[in-house]
Design a protein around this motif. Structure first.
Motif, PDB file in Angstrom:
ATOM      1  N   ILE A   1       0.860  -1.179   0.000  1.00 47.90           N
ATOM      2  CA  ILE A   1       0.000   0.000   0.000  1.00 47.90           C
ATOM      3  C   ILE A   1       0.898   1.230   0.000  1.00 47.90           C
ATOM      4  N   GLU A   2       0.893   1.942  -1.124  1.00 42.26           N
ATOM      5  CA  GLU A   2       1.746   3.121  -1.307  1.00 42.26           C
ATOM      6  C   GLU A   2       3.194   2.770  -0.997  1.00 42.26           C
ATOM      7  N   ASN A   3       3.794   3.360   0.015  1.00 39.15           N
ATOM      8  CA  ASN A   3       5.196   3.108   0.352  1.00 39.15           C
ATOM      9  C   ASN A   3       5.357   2.149   1.517  1.00 39.15           C
ATOM     10  N   ASN A   4       4.354   1.339   1.755  1.00 36.22           N
ATOM     11  CA  ASN A   4       4.390   0.371   2.841  1.00 36.22           C
ATOM     12  C   ASN A   4       4.099  -1.021   2.313  1.00 36.22           C
ATOM     13  N   ILE A   5       4.755  -1.990   2.928  1.00 40.04           N
ATOM     14  CA  ILE A   5       4.497  -3.384   2.611  1.00 40.04           C
ATOM     15  C   ILE A   5       4.232  -4.105   3.926  1.00 40.04           C
ATOM     16  N   GLU A   6       3.117  -4.815   3.983  1.00 39.88           N
ATOM     17  CA  GLU A   6       2.790  -5.661   5.130  1.00 39.88           C
ATOM     18  C   GLU A   6       3.053  -7.100   4.717  1.00 39.88           C
ATOM     19  N   ILE A   7       3.843  -7.795   5.516  1.00 39.98           N
ATOM     20  CA  ILE A   7       4.209  -9.176   5.209  1.00 39.98           C
ATOM     21  C   ILE A   7       3.565 -10.070   6.262  1.00 39.98           C
ATOM     22  N   TYR A   8       2.965 -11.148   5.773  1.00 43.08           N
ATOM     23  CA  TYR A   8       2.245 -12.069   6.643  1.00 43.08           C
ATOM     24  C   TYR A   8       2.932 -13.433   6.628  1.00 43.08           C
ATOM     25  N   PRO A   9       4.002 -13.589   7.396  1.00 40.67           N
ATOM     26  CA  PRO A   9       4.683 -14.884   7.423  1.00 40.67           C
ATOM     27  C   PRO A   9       3.819 -15.927   8.140  1.00 40.67           C
ATOM     28  N   LEU A  10       3.962 -17.168   7.740  1.00 41.64           N
ATOM     29  CA  LEU A  10       3.140 -18.226   8.323  1.00 41.64           C
ATOM     30  C   LEU A  10       3.467 -18.476   9.793  1.00 41.64           C
ATOM     31  N   GLU A  11       4.730 -18.453  10.130  1.00 37.87           N
ATOM     32  CA  GLU A  11       5.153 -18.828  11.480  1.00 37.87           C
ATOM     33  C   GLU A  11       5.380 -17.655  12.432  1.00 37.87           C
ATOM     34  N   ASN A  12       5.480 -16.456  11.901  1.00 32.19           N
ATOM     35  CA  ASN A  12       5.860 -15.310  12.727  1.00 32.19           C
ATOM     36  C   ASN A  12       4.802 -14.218  12.664  1.00 32.19           C
ATOM     37  N   ASP A  13       5.019 -13.196  13.475  1.00 33.03           N
ATOM     38  CA  ASP A  13       4.097 -12.070  13.514  1.00 33.03           C
ATOM     39  C   ASP A  13       4.256 -11.185  12.273  1.00 33.03           C
ATOM     40  N   LEU A  14       3.324 -10.285  12.116  1.00 29.31           N
ATOM     41  CA  LEU A  14       3.303  -9.335  11.017  1.00 29.31           C
ATOM     42  C   LEU A  14       4.619  -8.554  10.949  1.00 29.31           C
ATOM     43  N   ILE A  15       5.098  -8.344   9.732  1.00 29.25           N
ATOM     44  CA  ILE A  15       6.296  -7.547   9.478  1.00 29.25           C
ATOM     45  C   ILE A  15       5.878  -6.371   8.604  1.00 29.25           C
ATOM     46  N   LEU A  16       6.241  -5.181   9.017  1.00 26.82           N
ATOM     47  CA  LEU A  16       5.919  -3.973   8.255  1.00 26.82           C
ATOM     48  C   LEU A  16       7.197  -3.382   7.671  1.00 26.82           C
ATOM     49  N   ILE A  17       7.110  -2.966   6.428  1.00 25.25           N
ATOM     50  CA  ILE A  17       8.230  -2.261   5.797  1.00 25.25           C
ATOM     51  C   ILE A  17       7.714  -0.909   5.359  1.00 25.25           C
ATOM     52  N   ASP A  18       8.381   0.128   5.835  1.00 22.29           N
ATOM     53  CA  ASP A  18       8.026   1.505   5.489  1.00 22.29           C
ATOM     54  C   ASP A  18       9.194   2.096   4.712  1.00 22.29           C
ATOM     55  N   ILE A  19       8.912   2.547   3.497  1.00 24.26           N
ATOM     56  CA  ILE A  19       9.962   3.062   2.619  1.00 24.26           C
ATOM     57  C   ILE A  19       9.727   4.546   2.384  1.00 24.26           C
ATOM     58  N   ASN A  20      10.734   5.340   2.681  1.00 25.50           N
ATOM     59  CA  ASN A  20      10.668   6.753   2.318  1.00 25.50           C
ATOM     60  C   ASN A  20      11.981   7.150   1.666  1.00 25.50           C
ATOM     61  N   LYS A  21      12.132   8.389   1.319  1.00 20.26           N
ATOM     62  CA  LYS A  21      13.314   8.813   0.550  1.00 20.26           C
ATOM     63  C   LYS A  21      14.610   8.754   1.356  1.00 20.26           C
ATOM     64  N   ASP A  22      14.532   8.772   2.674  1.00 22.99           N
ATOM     65  CA  ASP A  22      15.731   8.795   3.510  1.00 22.99           C
ATOM     66  C   ASP A  22      16.139   7.434   4.054  1.00 22.99           C
ATOM     67  N   ARG A  23      15.163   6.554   4.243  1.00 24.86           N
ATOM     68  CA  ARG A  23      15.472   5.289   4.897  1.00 24.86           C
ATOM     69  C   ARG A  23      14.388   4.253   4.634  1.00 24.86           C
TER      70      ARG A  23
END
Length: 72
Positions: free
Chosen positions: A22-44
């Motif tokens: 969604i826009e500059n974010n990715i939500e990852i749903y691993p089977l064995e682990n909790d939710l992982i969020l990736i937030d991407i912006n121009k600096d980091r």
């Protein structure tokens, strides 16, 4: 920025990992682990789990090693 998102999405697709982008974010749903969020912006790039946050300045080998460890 979109290049970073495309690289991450390609990695997730190749490894058959369920995610939503969604826009500059990715939500990852691993089977064995909790939710992982990736937030991407121009600096980091931030990988956030329930317990920790990891900061990167590029989508590189270290980024993918950390992501792999968190997913699998």
């Amino acid at each position: 920025m979109s290049n970073h998102i495309n690289l991450i999405e390609d990695y997730l697709d190749i490894n058959h990992v369920e995610y939503q982008s969604i826009e500059n974010n990715i939500e990852i749903y691993p089977l064995e682990n909790d939710l992982i969020l990736i937030d991407i912006n121009k600096d980091r790039i931030l990988i956030k789990t329930q317990e920790q946050e990891y900061f990167f300045y590029d989508v590189n080998k270290d980024f993918f090693k950390k992501l792999e460890k968190l997913i699998f």
